[in-house]
Design an enzyme around this catalytic site. Structure first.
Site, mmCIF file in Angstrom:
data_model
loop_
_atom_site.group_PDB
_atom_site.id
_atom_site.type_symbol
_atom_site.label_atom_id
_atom_site.label_comp_id
_atom_site.label_asym_id
_atom_site.label_seq_id
_atom_site.Cartn_x
_atom_site.Cartn_y
_atom_site.Cartn_z
ATOM 1 N N HIS A 130 0.779 -1.020 0.037
ATOM 2 C CA HIS A 130 -0.029 -0.153 -0.141
ATOM 3 C C HIS A 130 0.888 1.191 0.079
ATOM 4 O O HIS A 130 0.203 2.430 -0.366
ATOM 5 C CB HIS A 130 -1.122 -0.205 1.178
ATOM 6 C CG HIS A 130 -2.142 -0.877 0.801
ATOM 7 N ND1 HIS A 130 -2.055 -2.322 1.171
ATOM 8 C CD2 HIS A 130 -3.250 -0.838 0.151
ATOM 9 C CE1 HIS A 130 -3.137 -2.918 0.606
ATOM 10 N NE2 HIS A 130 -3.794 -1.979 -0.121
ATOM 11 N N ARG B 208 2.412 -9.554 -0.615
ATOM 12 C CA ARG B 208 2.450 -8.359 -1.915
ATOM 13 C C ARG B 208 3.646 -7.157 -1.440
ATOM 14 O O ARG B 208 3.832 -6.415 -1.997
ATOM 15 C CB ARG B 208 1.514 -7.784 -2.237
ATOM 16 C CG ARG B 208 0.546 -7.212 -0.970
ATOM 17 C CD ARG B 208 -1.000 -7.046 -1.427
ATOM 18 N NE ARG B 208 -1.137 -5.617 -1.829
ATOM 19 C CZ ARG B 208 -2.462 -5.131 -1.742
ATOM 20 N NH1 ARG B 208 -3.209 -5.727 -1.710
ATOM 21 N NH2 ARG B 208 -2.488 -3.760 -2.190
ATOM 22 N N GLU C 204 -11.136 -10.785 -5.074
ATOM 23 C CA GLU C 204 -9.736 -10.776 -4.892
ATOM 24 C C GLU C 204 -8.994 -11.926 -4.016
ATOM 25 O O GLU C 204 -8.007 -11.922 -3.904
ATOM 26 C CB GLU C 204 -9.251 -9.475 -4.236
ATOM 27 C CG GLU C 204 -10.086 -8.891 -3.096
ATOM 28 C CD GLU C 204 -9.763 -7.531 -2.558
ATOM 29 O OE1 GLU C 204 -8.784 -6.985 -2.834
ATOM 30 O OE2 GLU C 204 -10.517 -7.257 -1.597
ATOM 31 N N ARG D 107 -10.248 3.953 -1.695
ATOM 32 C CA ARG D 107 -9.823 3.123 -0.552
ATOM 33 C C ARG D 107 -10.271 3.833 0.740
ATOM 34 O O ARG D 107 -9.281 4.389 1.488
ATOM 35 C CB ARG D 107 -8.348 2.943 -0.619
ATOM 36 C CG ARG D 107 -7.875 2.160 -1.845
ATOM 37 C CD ARG D 107 -6.520 1.711 -1.683
ATOM 38 N NE ARG D 107 -6.094 0.609 -2.714
ATOM 39 C CZ ARG D 107 -5.537 0.666 -3.721
ATOM 40 N NH1 ARG D 107 -5.367 2.063 -4.326
ATOM 41 N NH2 ARG D 107 -5.272 -0.230 -4.588
ATOM 42 N N ARG E 24 -15.198 2.140 -1.474
ATOM 43 C CA ARG E 24 -15.124 0.703 -1.076
ATOM 44 C C ARG E 24 -15.212 0.930 0.698
ATOM 45 O O ARG E 24 -14.449 1.582 1.311
ATOM 46 C CB ARG E 24 -13.716 0.286 -1.270
ATOM 47 C CG ARG E 24 -13.275 -1.041 -0.704
ATOM 48 C CD ARG E 24 -12.057 -1.897 -1.276
ATOM 49 N NE ARG E 24 -10.978 -1.242 -0.667
ATOM 50 C CZ ARG E 24 -9.830 -1.598 -0.954
ATOM 51 N NH1 ARG E 24 -9.499 -2.431 -1.731
ATOM 52 N NH2 ARG E 24 -8.783 -1.114 -0.425
ATOM 53 N N ASN F 63 -4.243 -6.889 -7.020
ATOM 54 C CA ASN F 63 -3.023 -7.011 -6.054
ATOM 55 C C ASN F 63 -3.073 -8.124 -5.179
ATOM 56 O O ASN F 63 -2.199 -8.882 -4.906
ATOM 57 C CB ASN F 63 -2.971 -5.680 -5.259
ATOM 58 C CG ASN F 63 -2.854 -4.715 -6.259
ATOM 59 O OD1 ASN F 63 -2.687 -4.513 -7.367
ATOM 60 N ND2 ASN F 63 -3.504 -3.389 -5.787
ATOM 61 N N ASP F 64 -4.568 -8.219 -4.717
ATOM 62 C CA ASP F 64 -4.513 -9.323 -3.657
ATOM 63 C C ASP F 64 -4.829 -10.575 -4.280
ATOM 64 O O ASP F 64 -4.446 -11.765 -3.803
ATOM 65 C CB ASP F 64 -5.751 -8.941 -2.763
ATOM 66 C CG ASP F 64 -5.425 -8.217 -1.628
ATOM 67 O OD1 ASP F 64 -4.243 -8.365 -0.991
ATOM 68 O OD2 ASP F 64 -5.928 -7.317 -1.363
ATOM 69 N N CYS G 212 -9.504 -2.876 -10.583
ATOM 70 C CA CYS G 212 -8.937 -1.612 -9.792
ATOM 71 C C CYS G 212 -7.788 -2.136 -9.277
ATOM 72 O O CYS G 212 -7.248 -1.309 -8.543
ATOM 73 C CB CYS G 212 -10.173 -1.204 -8.930
ATOM 74 S SG CYS G 212 -10.542 -2.385 -7.512
#
Ligand code: PEP
Ligand code: MG
Length: 586
Positions: A198, A477, A443, A305, A345, A466-467, A514
């Site tokens: 992040h 990650r 995800e 986010r 989200r 990403n996840d 996303c």
């Protein structure tokens, strides 16, 4: 000083040239030595003076607080001042110097370590958490002792020196990144971190060059060293010669020119050569990022986010933003977007986005109480957020996005909570959009593999690559040690993307990406050829992705995408991907 080059993991684009600003935790670097008997009192005085200086610093910060500063800030400073005046912190280390002849830094760290160990034993969670405050206070004293007490320059009155500041650190937590948003700095480099941590995400959304996973850069780089970050190549050049600086300045100027040219596409819709429109949306972390989204010509916010509103409240972490504070933040983003959709989200905390810096004891945070799991366990926090989001929906087009879905009941319970929030607002006569769309993040591989379980209940899907990559390939990650395994075109990932886009098309609901893949121009042609029509990314990347779509013929790319989905040979897959990137259309 001789120039040298460090190779790390590129996380954002561009080149920056500036001076190093080290954020090395002082505690890691303390020297350990014994002082001679006749030096003991001088060493005691050295520590006393450092403590007095920090007291003064805290008072100055206190009196400089703007009148509209959150009240918690003052309270936080009070707690630190109190800790510093406690004899366990201000006097016990002096005794250690006298009795054991330790140098001041060593004595302080010895005492703080002992205190920290005692705090670990405390059952009361609130008190246990104060350990972090004690450590932060000790850090301040250590920085004075070691002469590394650099304050971050203030945002106002940016001068040339600050404008060229590059932050160098072992690691920067996402919460700490937030404080840099208000400070002028032109890049950052860290020893740790993966391409989609992040921290990396925030740097991308700020649109500033960064390289992570550099190993021990924070030890090799010295405060005020000249640095060049070539973030496309993942390279940091330390102490470059004037000739190298001049060459990079030329490259930097060329990149800037190219960027300005791309900006002219702002109002052009992203329509492929064969007439297919792709919706390009922006990811944001804070409401003010919506301005960058508008400026980049985004068709909306594909991912807000929201957890970034909740993070970084160290020492006052228990004070989460209340409904009103959240409502104001969401409304601000919604109004900035002037009727364009904003997908908010719900709270995705946990893993590398802890609500609380002291969450060190979780065995495997990425597999723990993250995101929707946390929200369903803390229904009051969830309900408060849902009410705030719903209230903001009265001011524009808002969608709700639920993260980390894997089980049917998680959707059912989330929908029930949304209904509860609506009922409450309706009973109170508060306006909201009753038809608000609700979607889920795909995800977790289990979600992608059981889509029929969800799609009927949802209005849209959004893939968090990403996840999805982290959980499918079992690689953290944020861990640079396994960053080389983070492969977004691994056949397993492509299969999961294909399953998801096909299921969404079949169910006739929109599906977006996303995660980081949406903003990687090397993948744009593949993704649109696979059927994706909505991509959400950091605003800074949007113009480049748009240009790629404008230069692509989707129908002509489809055969290669199909072949890529069929092959399990990485070499063939790479050739196909490269072929798509190079493909010319007549
Ligand atoms: C993702 O996982 O791809 C995503 C978009 O969410 P985040 O990066 O915030 O986990
Ligand atoms: Mg995610």
């Amino acid at each position: 000083m001789a120039s040298f080059t460090l190779q790390g993991i590129p996380v954002s684009r561009g080149i920056t040239i500036g001076r190093a600003h080290l954020l090395r935790p002082a505690a890691m670097d303390v020297k350990h030595y014994l002082v001679a008997q006749e030096q003991v009192e001088a060493e005691v005085v050295r520590l006393q003076k450092a403590i007095a200086q920090v007291q003064l610093e805290l008072q100055t910060i206190w009196s400089d607080l703007p009148t509209d500063a959150p009240t918690e800030l003052g309270a936080f400073l009070d707690v630190h001042a109190l800790i510093l005046s406690d004899p366990m912190v201000s006097e016990a280390p002096l005794d250690i110097i006298r009795s054991r002849h330790y140098n001041a830094e060593w004595a302080l760290v010895t005492q703080i370590d002992a205190l920290s160990a005692q705090f670990d034993e405390i059952e009361d969670e609130y008190l246990r958490e104060r350990k972090a405050d004690i450590q932060q206070v000790a850090e301040r004293v250590l920085k004075v002792l070691t002469g590394t007490a650099h304050q971050l320059p203030r945002a106002t009155g940016v001068d040339e020196r600050n404008a060229n500041m590059i932050v160098v650190a072992k690691d920067i937590s996402p919460a700490d990144m937030m404080q840099f948003r208000d400070v002028a700095f032109t890049g950052f480099v860290t020893d740790e971190g993966g391409p989609n941590s992040h921290t990396a995400i925030v740097s991308r959304s700020l649109g500033i060059p960064a390289v992570v996973g550099l190993g021990n850069a924070s030890h090799l780089i010295v405060q005020d060293d000249w640095l060049i970050i070539d973030s496309d190549a993942g390279v940091v050049i330390v102490a470059p010669s004037p000739l190298v600086i001049a060459q990079y300045r030329d490259r930097q100027a060329a990149l800037l020119k190219a960027r300005k040219k791309l900006h002219k596409l702002k109002k052009t819709p992203a329509i492929s050569l064969d007439g297919i429109e792709v919706t390009l949306l922006a990811n944001i972390e804070l409401p003010e990022d919506a301005h960058a989204a508008m400026d980049a010509g985004a068709s909306g916010v594909g991912l807000f986010r929201s957890e970034f509103l909740f993070m970084g409240r160290t020492s006052v972490e228990t004070q989460l933003p209340d409904e009103e504070e959240q409502f104001i933040a969401y409304k601000q983003a919604v109004q900035t977007m002037k009727g364009k959709p904003v997908t908010i989200r719900t709270l995705d905390v946990g893993a590398d986005k802890p609500l609380d810096h002291n969450e060190h004891n979780i065995l495997n945070p990425a597999l723990g109480l993250r995101a929707i799991r946390f929200c369903l366990k803390e229904p009051q926090i969830f309900l408060t957020q849902l009410r705030a989001i719903l209230r903001a929906s009265a001011f524009g087009s808002v969608h709700i996005l639920i993260p980390m879905i894997a089980h049917a009941f998680e959707i059912d319970q989330s929908l029930a909570m949304i209904q509860q929030a609506k009922d409450g607002l309706r009973a109170e006569g508060i306006a909201f959009d009753d038809g608000i769309l609700v979607g889920a993040m795909i995800e977790i591989p289990a979600a992608a593999l059981s889509l029929p379980m969800f799609v009927k209940k949802l209005d849209f899907l959004s893939i968090g690559t990403n996840d999805l990559i982290q959980y499918t390939l079992a690689i953290d990650r944020a861990d640079h040690e396994v960053a080389h395994l983070y492969n977004d075109t691994h056949p397993a990932i492509l299969q999961l993307l294909d399953i998801t886009v096909s299921a969404a098309i079949k169910a006739n609901i929109p599906v977006a990406i996303c995660g980081g893949m949406a903003g990687d121009v090397k993948l744009t042609r593949l993704l649109i050829a696979m059927g994706f029509r909505e991509l959400s990314m950091p605003a800074a990347l949007l113009p480049e992705i748009k240009q790629e779509i404008l230069n692509s013929n989707i129908a002509a790319l489809e055969p290669s995408a199909k072949k890529m989905l069929r092959t399990f040979d990485p070499r063939i897959a790479q050739e196909l991907l490269y072929g798509m990137q190079q493909q010319q259309f007549v």
